[in-house]
Design a protein around this motif. Structure first.
Motif, PDB file in Angstrom:
ATOM      1  N   ILE A  70     -88.764 -30.277 -53.912  1.00 17.65           N
ATOM      2  CA  ILE A  70     -89.771 -31.323 -53.078  1.00 17.65           C
ATOM      3  C   ILE A  70     -89.594 -32.757 -53.365  1.00 17.65           C
ATOM      4  CG2 ILE A  70     -91.825 -32.423 -52.557  1.00 17.65           C
ATOM      5  CD1 ILE A  70     -91.179 -29.522 -50.932  1.00 17.65           C
ATOM      6  N   TYR A  92     -89.346 -34.400 -48.174  1.00 17.06           N
ATOM      7  CA  TYR A  92     -88.244 -33.148 -47.663  1.00 17.06           C
ATOM      8  C   TYR A  92     -88.393 -31.985 -48.558  1.00 17.06           C
ATOM      9  CZ  TYR A  92     -86.018 -37.287 -45.869  1.00 17.06           C
ATOM     10  OH  TYR A  92     -85.807 -38.629 -44.676  1.00 17.06           O
ATOM     11  N   ARG A  93     -87.547 -30.885 -48.399  1.00 18.26           N
ATOM     12  CA  ARG A  93     -87.701 -29.746 -49.222  1.00 18.26           C
ATOM     13  C   ARG A  93     -86.972 -28.681 -48.691  1.00 18.26           C
ATOM     14  NH1 ARG A  93     -91.733 -24.748 -48.854  1.00 18.26           N
ATOM     15  NH2 ARG A  93     -90.475 -23.070 -49.571  1.00 18.26           N
ATOM     16  N   GLN A 102     -84.581 -31.150 -45.809  1.00 20.80           N
ATOM     17  CA  GLN A 102     -84.571 -30.898 -44.566  1.00 20.80           C
ATOM     18  C   GLN A 102     -86.070 -31.842 -44.721  1.00 20.80           C
ATOM     19  OE1 GLN A 102     -82.506 -29.865 -42.491  1.00 20.80           O
ATOM     20  NE2 GLN A 102     -81.538 -29.229 -44.203  1.00 20.80           N
ATOM     21  N   GLU A 104     -89.401 -32.402 -44.350  1.00 18.53           N
ATOM     22  CA  GLU A 104     -91.074 -31.345 -43.950  1.00 18.53           C
ATOM     23  C   GLU A 104     -92.182 -32.089 -43.771  1.00 18.53           C
ATOM     24  OE1 GLU A 104     -92.467 -27.608 -46.580  1.00 18.53           O
ATOM     25  OE2 GLU A 104     -93.065 -29.643 -47.293  1.00 18.53           O
TER      26      GLU A 104
END
Length: 235
Positions: A70, A92-93, A102, A104
């Motif tokens: 994360i 983001y993850r 990406q 989230e």
């Protein structure tokens, strides 16, 4: 309010303290008290990445383990609907270092009066009440409808170690720590000065309650999430 980063404000206060300290024999001034504000988000474009392990337990099968990363980025300032200056926090993850981040979710955070608030998934939580003090307690759900939830300050300004890396000044916020022979519910977060959140743990577990296994910590079902800092800096 002028749009200045929290780090700039902290820097000004720090420089003021140094100036005072250097002339203390003449002015007899007193260092400003530590409020604990440096544990909250401290600057724009600050990021922190975390290693996350998520485990789900079942009665009839082996636990499911997920490992991923994360990233939280303090993206920008904005003025919210209450006309207060707030922070946009982008989460983001990704599964591992080889993947592209990406987005989230998007959270917000702000200081209102002596409270530090963070809104996640349309729920607002009171993360801190300043100034911090050992064993201090407040209702973390004061601004949502989830029911009273007492947060307690522990180990204020104490060192905390993660994977042999020592963070010299931290605070632990215990959100829940209930344990019986048949269940465990634990939620806690650790924050480091000038960085923010460095460790979090959330466990909700039900143990076997049959006569032959009660008290032996045999898990029937539940979930455990552990998040620990991997890296931090400024973009």
């Amino acid at each position: 309010m002028q749009r200045k980063s929290l780090s700039y404000c902290l820097l000004i206060g720090f420089l003021g303290f140094i100036a005072c300290k250097n002339t203390i024999r003449d002015c007899e001034c007193v260092a400003p008290p530590e409020t604990g504000m440096s544990y909250f988000y401290t600057s724009i474009k600050q990021f922190t990445t975390y290693e996350v392990q998520e485990i789900e337990y079942y009665i009839t099968q082996e636990p499911t383990i997920k490992n991923y990363q994360i990233k939280e980025l303090v993206a920008t300032f904005f003025t919210d609907l209450d006309r207060q200056e707030s922070l946009r926090i982008e989460r983001y993850r990704r599964n591992n270092d080889k993947e592209i981040w990406q987005i989230e979710a998007v959270f917000t955070a702000k200081k209102r009066g002596n409270e530090a608030l963070k809104t996640e998934n349309n729920q607002t939580f009171v993360k801190f009440v300043f100034p911090l003090s050992e064993n201090q307690t407040w209702n973390g759900n004061a601004y949502n409808a989830l029911g009273k939830d007492d947060y307690t300050v522990k180990n204020l300004h104490q060192a905390f170690s993660i994977d042999n890396k020592v963070f010299p000044k931290t605070v632990t916020i215990v959100q829940q720590n209930d344990s019986t022979l048949v269940d465990l519910n634990k939620r806690m977060e650790v924050y480091a000065e000038g960085i923010g959140l460095i460790y979090a743990e959330n466990k909700s577990i039900t143990y076997c309650s049959k006569a032959d296994c009660i008290g032996k910590n045999k898990i029937d079902f539940g979930k455990s999430i552990r998040m620990k800092i991997k890296d931090y800096g400024t973009e």
